[in-house]
Design an enzyme around this catalytic site. Structure first.
Site, mmCIF file in Angstrom:
data_model
loop_
_atom_site.group_PDB
_atom_site.id
_atom_site.type_symbol
_atom_site.label_atom_id
_atom_site.label_comp_id
_atom_site.label_asym_id
_atom_site.label_seq_id
_atom_site.Cartn_x
_atom_site.Cartn_y
_atom_site.Cartn_z
ATOM 1 N N GLY A 370 0.823 -1.203 0.000
ATOM 2 C CA GLY A 370 0.000 0.000 0.000
ATOM 3 C C GLY A 370 0.854 1.248 0.000
ATOM 4 O O GLY A 370 2.072 1.198 0.188
ATOM 5 N N GLY A 372 0.855 5.569 1.250
ATOM 6 C CA GLY A 372 0.261 6.579 2.116
ATOM 7 C C GLY A 372 0.935 7.912 1.913
ATOM 8 O O GLY A 372 1.768 8.088 1.012
ATOM 9 N N GLY A 373 0.584 8.865 2.768
ATOM 10 C CA GLY A 373 1.108 10.209 2.626
ATOM 11 C C GLY A 373 2.596 10.309 2.884
ATOM 12 O O GLY A 373 3.228 11.282 2.486
ATOM 13 N N PHE A 374 3.194 9.295 3.550
ATOM 14 C CA PHE A 374 4.613 9.378 3.904
ATOM 15 C C PHE A 374 5.443 8.296 3.234
ATOM 16 O O PHE A 374 6.594 8.111 3.586
ATOM 17 C CB PHE A 374 4.778 9.307 5.417
ATOM 18 N N VAL A 377 4.642 0.820 1.478
ATOM 19 C CA VAL A 377 4.925 -0.327 2.337
ATOM 20 C C VAL A 377 5.021 -1.575 1.465
ATOM 21 O O VAL A 377 4.143 -1.826 0.618
ATOM 22 C CB VAL A 377 3.834 -0.513 3.411
ATOM 23 N N LYS A 392 8.411 -0.232 5.445
ATOM 24 C CA LYS A 392 7.892 1.079 5.056
ATOM 25 C C LYS A 392 9.048 1.906 4.496
ATOM 26 O O LYS A 392 10.042 2.139 5.170
ATOM 27 C CB LYS A 392 7.264 1.811 6.241
ATOM 28 N N ASP A 488 -2.964 9.593 15.986
ATOM 29 C CA ASP A 488 -3.497 9.190 14.677
ATOM 30 C C ASP A 488 -4.217 7.846 14.767
ATOM 31 O O ASP A 488 -3.998 6.954 13.948
ATOM 32 C CB ASP A 488 -2.369 9.122 13.644
#
Length: 674
Positions: A370, A372-374, A377, A392, A488
């Site tokens: 997947g 994500g914003g950072f 992974v 990650k 979060d």
């Protein structure tokens, strides 16, 4: 003749300025000493890198160095009548020769910064040798860091590599081998030794509470957090022991000495001091942490070149040059090894980049789990152990990438709980930042809630996941050695193990602080729909803001709806408000449950939905703490009765109005997640 008004005003101002200059504010911090105006004597100096160097290690005879804060402080807070202070500093001691050591150094509080008449060697620059036993020298308090057995003080049995507390005499009233205490995974107290003369940075915390009369000293390697259990605790009335000490004019600083047994470099890298409250934490990113090792290696290289005879032949010169090149490479590897040593204190393992590249098939698209914003992974398998991992790869374009990377290592690397994702290791390679977790075979919770898998979760699985995440948050808020605010909590950050147990992960936004203290963060971060109203207003993350996010999370799990979205008419829909409206309209809050759930325990469903609403109350004080939440979920306490009107949830539109543009840019979008 009476002086004029202007002259009188000038005289008053001069008197006030004189008094203010005599006793300055009772707090200071040095993140490095560049530009400071310390009182120095003996061999003490401040390097270009901002290191306070007390001794350089270039001599085989007694040398002394002192460095004091330039102005006196009052050790008695305004609201008290007795001394009370807190300090922390980072130091390093690097011997000139690894087989020979020097005596050590001390943090000292004295009535004068002038210790020029003191002796070196075993007296470490604190008292003259002639006065060491008769107590005729002015009173002082010191924390002694001994690096060699004091043969001249053998009657006091001062052993090497120890920490002691001195009161008036260079003879500790209490001492301990250098090290730190910590609780293992089973809660048992352990002791880890530290070498004071390894050349590596070590941090010291010293606190004196005049209410309990307790003086505590704590050590840890840099950059480890302060251990919760002190190395030394000692009850003493300082005002009774230091009889000739004026606590309203106290000088504090450092003293060190070498001896004919061998020189050493004694250095202070940073220092913070406060009266009446905790000393400000040092900023490790500003400290010259690598300077002590480099300096002593440069010194050794210079001495080596001096030893080369001027009359050697060309062949000998070539051989010497080759030896220098080899030595340089050895020094570089040694420095890298020493850096790895303190990194190892963080807990997780540091992986070579090639190992992670091989484990993930070169970070191939077939291994992608997947984005994500950072960053992304990837799934992988470690060749050496066969362990399945998730790697990650933090985006190099993320301005906050290094901050997230550091937060996850320092915080998650030391946590051990069955409902938290375990961080196995990390890697820094050029501009790449990588974190290695144990792989959760069933992926993230949100993929099950929103129809992206073949099978949805039944109610018993969802209820167990809710209780598991609650247990993990309770550990973070109450049961660990410090308070951790996750910041979060959401379904996409909850991963499912092989038995479908929920594990909270992604600690890139997490912050920690001591129990009983306030969090320092004032930067809003998180995901819209999970953010408490007061967080949007004031920007201060607390345990209550985590509870608000947890409330939105459990409603999300029960209803299979996102905390914020659009209805069929395109209107903004806030889940908390929608559940409340369903409760008002039908009189049964369970009507808000996921319609795919045809078989569930009605009492548990009602408990979860009402608890989610209560945790999402707009007033922080009305939300239960996580320990109370667990008691409700375990059935140990009944949930209190309340009506939908008690909640008085504000609308999302009002929340958006309160958000400033700078706040809005830090909040993750609804669909992006991380």
């Amino acid at each position: 003749m009476m002086p004029g008004p202007t002259l009188l005003l000038s005289i008053v101002l001069m008197i006030v300025c004189t008094v203010m200059d005599a006793v300055v504010g009772a707090e200071f911090i040095y993140n490095g000493f560049s530009g400071s105006n310390l009182h120095l004597d003996g061999e003490a100096s401040i390097t270009q890198d901002g290191v306070l160097t007390l001794t350089t290690g270039n001599s085989d005879y007694d040398i002394i160095g002192h460095g004091f804060h330039p102005k006196p402080l009052s050790l008695v807070p305004e609201y008290m009548s007795l001394p009370c202070f807190s300090t922390t500093f980072v130091f390093s001691v690097t011997p000139k020769n690894t087989r020979r050591y020097s005596y050590g150094m001390a943090f000292v509080i004295s009535s004068t910064p002038d210790l020029s008449g003191a002796s070196g060697g075993p007296f470490i620059g604190l008292v003259p040798a002639a006065d060491s036993l008769n107590g005729s020298y002015p009173s002082f308090f010191a924390i002694e860091l001994d690096t060699i057995t004091a043969h001249y003080r053998s009657i006091w049995n001062i052993e090497d590599n120890r920490v002691g507390i001195d009161l008036n005499y260079v003879n500790p009233v209490i001492s301990s081998p250098a090290g730190y205490r910590y609780n293992d995974a089973d809660g048992l107290l352990n002791f880890e030794s530290l070498s004071l003369s390894s050349g590596k940075p070590v941090q010291v915390w010293a606190d004196f509470d005049s209410t309990t009369m307790e003086l505590s000293v704590t050590l840890a390697p840099v950059p480890m957090d302060k251990p919760s259990t002190p190395l030394i605790s000692y009850n003493v009335r300082l005002e009774s022991v230091l009889v000739d000490f004026n606590f309203t004019r106290a000088y504090m600083g450092f003293s060190a000495s070498t001896a004919d047994t061998g020189g050493a470099s004694h250095q202070i890298l940073g220092w913070s001091f406060n009266v009446g409250g905790p000393a400000q934490p040092l900023n490790y990113s500003l400290l010259p942490l690598k300077r002590p090792v480099e300096q002593i290696e440069d010194t050794n290289m210079k001495r080596l070149t001096k030893w080369l005879p001027a009359t050697v032949s060309l062949l000998a010169l070539l051989a010497g040059s080759a030896a220098c090149l080899v030595l340089r490479r050895w020094c570089k590897k040694r420095a890298e090894g020493q850096e790895a040593d303190w990194e190892a204190q963080l807990g997780p393992r540091r992986f070579p980049h090639k190992v992670l590249r091989a484990a993930t098939s070169g970070f191939g698209t077939t291994q992608l789990l997947g984005k994500g914003g950072f960053g992304s992974v990837y799934a992988g398998v470690l060749a050496a152990s066969g362990l399945r991992v998730a790697v990650k790869r933090i985006s190099s374009g993320s301005t906050q990438g290094l901050a997230q990377f550091t937060a996850e290592i320092i915080i998650l690397g030391r946590l051990r709980h069955r409902n938290l994702v375990r961080l196995i290791g990390y890697c820094r390679h050029k501009d790449e930042l990588l974190l290695v977790y144990e792989q959760m075979p069933n992926g993230s919770l949100d993929t099950y809630l929103y129809g992206q898998t073949k099978h949805s979760l039944n109610w018993s699985q969802r209820f167990r996941i809710i209780k598991g995440v609650a247990s993990g948050l309770l550990y973070l808020h109450e049961d660990w050695e410090q308070v951790i605010i996750h910041r979060d909590v959401k379904a996409s950050n909850v991963l499912l193990d092989g038995e479908m147990n929920g594990r909270l992960g992604d600690f890139g936004l997490a912050r920690l602080h001591d129990h009983g203290a306030d969090a320092h963060t004032t930067h809003v971060a998180g995901t819209r729909g999970y953010l408490a109203p007061e967080l949007l207003k004031f920007g201060k993350a607390t345990k209550a803001t985590d509870v608000f996010a947890f409330g939105a999370f459990i409603l999300e799990v029960a209803c299979a709806r996102r905390p914020m979205g659009r209805n069929v008419r395109g209107e903004l829909l806030v889940l908390v408000e929608w559940v409340r409206q369903v409760w008002v309209a039908s009189g049964c809050v369970a009507d808000a449950m996921d319609p795919r759930l045809v078989d569930y325990a009605a009492e548990e469903a009602e408990l979860v939905l009402k608890l989610g609403l209560l945790c999402s109350h707009p007033l922080p004080g009305a939300r239960p703490g996580m320990r109370l939440v667990m008691q409700y979920l375990d059935g140990d306490l009944p949930l209190p009765e309340f009506s939908p009107d008690y909640l008085a949830i504000i609308t999302d539109a009002e929340q958006v109005v309160e958000m400033t543009p700078s706040v809005a840019t830090t909040i993750t979008s609804l669909s992006g997640g991380r």
